[in-house]
Design an enzyme around this catalytic site. Structure first.
Site, short mmCIF file in Angstrom:
data_model
loop_
_atom_site.label_atom_id
_atom_site.label_comp_id
_atom_site.label_asym_id
_atom_site.label_seq_id
_atom_site.Cartn_x
_atom_site.Cartn_y
_atom_site.Cartn_z
CG ASP A 28 -2.06 0.97 1.08
OD1 ASP A 28 -3.21 0.52 0.95
OD2 ASP A 28 -1.81 2.20 1.08
CG ASN A 85 -11.87 -0.27 3.99
OD1 ASN A 85 -12.19 -0.69 5.10
ND2 ASN A 85 -10.68 0.27 3.75
CB VAL A 94 -9.21 2.07 -4.95
CG1 VAL A 94 -8.93 1.49 -6.34
CG2 VAL A 94 -8.15 3.12 -4.60
CG HIS A 98 -8.56 -2.96 -2.42
ND1 HIS A 98 -9.51 -2.25 -3.13
CD2 HIS A 98 -8.31 -2.22 -1.32
CE1 HIS A 98 -9.81 -1.15 -2.49
NE2 HIS A 98 -9.10 -1.10 -1.37
CG HIS A 100 -6.79 -2.64 3.09
ND1 HIS A 100 -6.01 -1.53 2.87
CD2 HIS A 100 -8.00 -2.36 2.54
CE1 HIS A 100 -6.71 -0.61 2.24
NE2 HIS A 100 -7.93 -1.08 2.03
#
Ligand code: AMP
Length: 112
Positions: A28, A85, A94, A98, A100
């Site tokens: 990240d 998220n 975004v 994805h 994290h």
């Protein structure tokens, strides 16, 4: 193309940690812990809320990739957190699914 499709296509540079046929792992750009990387499917699903039953195998692959990359990064014993998220209240910025993976320090609960 989404930002993450461009990273997966190597059009935009990123610190790539690992890669499979249908996923990529990279650090990240704004790490929230000593270790913070993203697991991204090369095929864009905008967010988990829009995943379909036909995406189940890919979703499983992403979690397995998160665990294998976490072990590769030395987090296997100390532990880590996986976060997705979703949407405005979830803090998504975004619109390309994805995971994290965050570790290298003690996590707190509840999350912010
Ligand atoms: P989210 O807010 O859950 O949608 O997560 C998006 C994440 O992408 C954030 O943690 C950003 O720091 C990260 N990010 C944005 N642009 C880049 C980039 N070019 N390379 C790596 N990570 C990025």
């Amino acid at each position: 193309m989404t930002l993450f499709e461009k990273i997966a296509a190597k059009v935009i540079p990123a610190k790539i940690l690992a890669e499979g046929d249908d996923w990529i792992a990279f650090r990240d750009i704004a790490p929230q812990a000593p270790v913070h990387f993203l697991i991204v499917p090369k095929r864009c699903i905008p967010r988990i809320n829009e995943a379909a039953p036909s995406d189940a195998a890919l979703l499983g692959t992403l979690f397995a990739a998160a665990a294998s990359t976490a072990r590769q990064e030395g987090l296997g014993e100390s532990g880590y957190r996986i976060v997705i998220n979703n949407g405005p209240d979830g803090g998504e910025t975004v619109p390309h699914l994805h995971l994290h993976v965050i570790g290298g320090r003690q996590m707190t609960w509840p999350p912010g």
